[in-house]
Design a protein around this motif. Structure first.
Motif, PDB file in Angstrom:
ATOM      1  N   UNK A   1     -20.461  76.489 -19.108  1.00 36.82           N
ATOM      2  CA  UNK A   1     -19.527  77.463 -18.536  1.00 36.82           C
ATOM      3  C   UNK A   1     -18.298  76.685 -18.073  1.00 36.82           C
ATOM      4  N   UNK A   2     -17.119  77.197 -18.400  1.00 38.71           N
ATOM      5  CA  UNK A   2     -15.903  76.533 -17.904  1.00 38.71           C
ATOM      6  C   UNK A   2     -15.156  77.498 -16.989  1.00 38.71           C
ATOM      7  N   UNK A   3     -14.809  77.003 -15.804  1.00 39.49           N
ATOM      8  CA  UNK A   3     -14.094  77.868 -14.855  1.00 39.49           C
ATOM      9  C   UNK A   3     -12.611  77.857 -15.210  1.00 39.49           C
TER      10      UNK A   3
ATOM     11  N   UNK B   1     -25.362  77.825  -9.869  1.00 34.53           N
ATOM     12  CA  UNK B   1     -26.510  76.921  -9.892  1.00 34.53           C
ATOM     13  C   UNK B   1     -26.751  76.164 -11.180  1.00 34.53           C
ATOM     14  N   UNK B   2     -25.691  75.827 -11.926  1.00 39.48           N
ATOM     15  CA  UNK B   2     -25.886  74.992 -13.121  1.00 39.48           C
ATOM     16  C   UNK B   2     -26.423  73.629 -12.700  1.00 39.48           C
ATOM     17  N   UNK B   3     -27.125  72.988 -13.607  1.00 37.09           N
ATOM     18  CA  UNK B   3     -27.746  71.717 -13.253  1.00 37.09           C
ATOM     19  C   UNK B   3     -26.702  70.605 -13.081  1.00 37.09           C
ATOM     20  N   UNK B   4     -25.654  70.665 -13.915  1.00 39.69           N
ATOM     21  CA  UNK B   4     -24.608  69.643 -13.828  1.00 39.69           C
ATOM     22  C   UNK B   4     -23.237  70.273 -13.639  1.00 39.69           C
ATOM     23  N   UNK B   5     -22.425  69.666 -12.798  1.00 45.42           N
ATOM     24  CA  UNK B   5     -21.016  70.034 -12.717  1.00 45.42           C
ATOM     25  C   UNK B   5     -20.221  68.914 -13.376  1.00 45.42           C
ATOM     26  N   UNK B   6     -19.248  69.307 -14.183  1.00 43.35           N
ATOM     27  CA  UNK B   6     -18.310  68.295 -14.668  1.00 43.35           C
ATOM     28  C   UNK B   6     -16.974  68.605 -14.013  1.00 43.35           C
TER      29      UNK B   6
ATOM     30  N   UNK C   1     -26.309  61.754 -21.170  1.00 46.19           N
ATOM     31  CA  UNK C   1     -27.680  62.270 -21.220  1.00 46.19           C
ATOM     32  C   UNK C   1     -27.871  63.417 -20.220  1.00 46.19           C
ATOM     33  N   UNK C   2     -27.492  64.641 -20.636  1.00 41.06           N
ATOM     34  CA  UNK C   2     -27.740  65.821 -19.798  1.00 41.06           C
ATOM     35  C   UNK C   2     -29.191  66.227 -20.016  1.00 41.06           C
TER      36      UNK C   2
ATOM     37  N   UNK D   1     -26.418  75.276 -18.191  1.00 40.15           N
ATOM     38  CA  UNK D   1     -26.838  73.914 -17.878  1.00 40.15           C
ATOM     39  C   UNK D   1     -25.675  73.132 -17.255  1.00 40.15           C
ATOM     40  N   UNK D   2     -24.486  73.397 -17.798  1.00 41.78           N
ATOM     41  CA  UNK D   2     -23.321  72.612 -17.376  1.00 41.78           C
ATOM     42  C   UNK D   2     -22.192  73.550 -16.972  1.00 41.78           C
TER      43      UNK D   2
END
Ligand code: ATP
Ligand code: MG
Length: 414
Positions: free
Chosen positions: A355-357, A374-379, A412-413, A323-324
């Motif tokens: 997932x953390x790169x 293709x995760x829905x959100x990038x932080x 709010x993810x 998701x993230x």
């Protein structure tokens, strides 16, 4: 999860043999690896998605009263002779011998096996109806395996079989399964039509195919622009613009990918194989069967075909591998990296798939790979992290919001 531990061997160059977007993404993004023509390993990213597709299928089938079992892929010739298909099936059937020279095949489908499973224990109307399914690898020596998982020689299928005492009961199951399939494909965010797979029949209801509308589809369908009328042109075709045979709207044509097939078998297998039951009136009758398939691995590609933009993946919510996706600009050992790790742990604790790169790659490489995952959100943990700010980017809209690090746990993810 740490990206360094996710085995997703991305390719720098676009693979030459991939012609369609979904195949390019699967190879370039390290989702699958080819083993032989039409035979693939599902690497962790693809397998994550496959398991989520399977979860949706299980939920929708269990809801209507189906039970899951698992039959053998290795099947003996005897059963196939009983049904008459050992000869009829032709070169698509993968045949082999055991050490005692006995003939076997690798199951391309399981009507024979399931009929045999049920016939020994179901002999009365009191034990019917039944609906049994499995999710399993199927083997078909396709003449022309192509487009990666789209037409494989080993592929994952969900196959369901129903057993009824009457035509009316079969008709009811058929409609229930049809409804479950619609729920499944809706949850997968697919644009599809249910098309008749019978010749000359309007809204044919003995056999229908679920066609995902897509230019690279191998099938052509004709459908009404106003009603539910739709047919595979193999079975019934009408000219473009003609009045639809049901009188509502006009005919259009489109290409489609067959992702599912539902079929009223009747007594095609129960009769020759002796699957009978004693009815209320004390007479012996053959069980009336239905069979219903979904090409799970083909669905993966169909979803990708319809959910990418210029090879940037946007997975539907329910099947996204993550998701993230957190992208720290700084390398391990730096303050920025520690902040990113802190955010990762916090969100994972909340039950989100993150997932953390953590790799020592440039931001450019990280963003390119993120497009393929293709995760829905990038932080994005960048320059402002030291001032307590990160960027949350919605992959679909591209919209970016600055969020205080201390508030990220409450973001709010959706
Ligand atoms: P097709 O016309 O594409 O060959 P089929 O009529 O042989 O399909 P079925 O026997 O009805 O297919 O199988 C059920 C489902 O399994 C199909 O709707 C399709 O989604 C999937 N499927 C069939 N063959 C393959 C294959 N070679 N590779 C991947 N998926 C497949
Ligand atoms: Mg086929």
């Amino acid at each position: 999860m740490k990206q360094s531990l996710l085995f997703a061997p991305t390719l720098r160059e676009m693979p030459k043999d991939a012609e369609i977007a979904s195949h390019k993404i699967l190879l370039k993004g390290g989702y699958i690896k080819q083993h032989a023509a039409g035979v693939y390993t599902y690497l962790p990213l693809a397998y994550k998605v496959i398991k989520k597709i399977e979860k949706i299928i299980r939920e929708e089938l269990d809801k209507i009263g189906c039970s899951e079992l698992l039959m053998p892929a290795l099947q003996s010739k005897d059963l196939w002779q009983e049904s008459g298909r050992w000869e009829k099936y032709g070169p698509e059937l993968m045949r082999l011998k055991d050490r005692h020279d006995r003939d076997f095949c690798l199951g391309p489908t399981h009507e024979e096996v399931i009929t045999d499973v049920v016939r020994d224990s179901v002999n009365s109307y009191k034990k019917l109806p039944l609906a049994l399914y499995q999710i399993q690898s199927k083997f078909r020596d396709e003449y022309r395996p192509r487009f990666g998982l789209m037409r494989g020689r080993e592929f994952i299928m969900k196959d369901l079989y129903t057993f009824s005492t009457s035509q009316e009961d079969l008709d009811e199951w058929y409609l229930k399964v049809r409804g479950a399939y619609c729920n499944i494909f809706d949850r997968l965010n697919l644009k599809y039509r249910v098309v008749s797979a019978e010749s000359g029949q309007i809204g044919g209801n003995n056999s229908e195919e679920f066609m995902v509308l897509c230019d690279i589809g191998e099938d052509t369908i004709c459908y009404s622009d106003e009603s539910d009328f739709a047919s595979n042109v193999e079975h019934a075709d009408y000219p473009d613009g003609a009045v639809s045979p049901d009188g509502k709207g006009h005919i259009c044509h489109a290409k489609g990918i067959e992702v599912g097939h539902i079929f009223k078998l009747g007594t095609k297998y129960s009769e020759p194989m002796g699957l009978n039951f004693v009815d209320v009136d004390n007479t012996k009758k053959p069980v009336i069967m239905g069979c219903y398939g979904i090409g799970v691995s083909r669905v993966l590609m169909a979803v990708l075909e319809q959910n990418n933009k210029d090879l940037k993946v946007i997975w539907p919510d329910e099947v996204t591998p993550f998701k993230i996706h957190i992208i720290p600009f700084d390398k391990k050992g730096s303050e920025g990296f520690d902040i990113a790790t802190h955010i990762h742990d916090k969100l994972e604790e909340k039950g989100l798939e993150v997932l953390i790169d953590d790799r020592s790659e440039s931001a450019g490489v990280k963003f390119n790979d993120a497009d393929l995952i293709g995760a829905k959100y990038l932080i994005i943990v960048g320059r402002k992290a030291k001032e307590g700010l990160v960027e949350v980017r919605d992959s679909l809209s591209g919209e970016t919001t600055e969020v205080k690090i201390e508030d990220i746990g409450n973001y709010n993810f959706r």
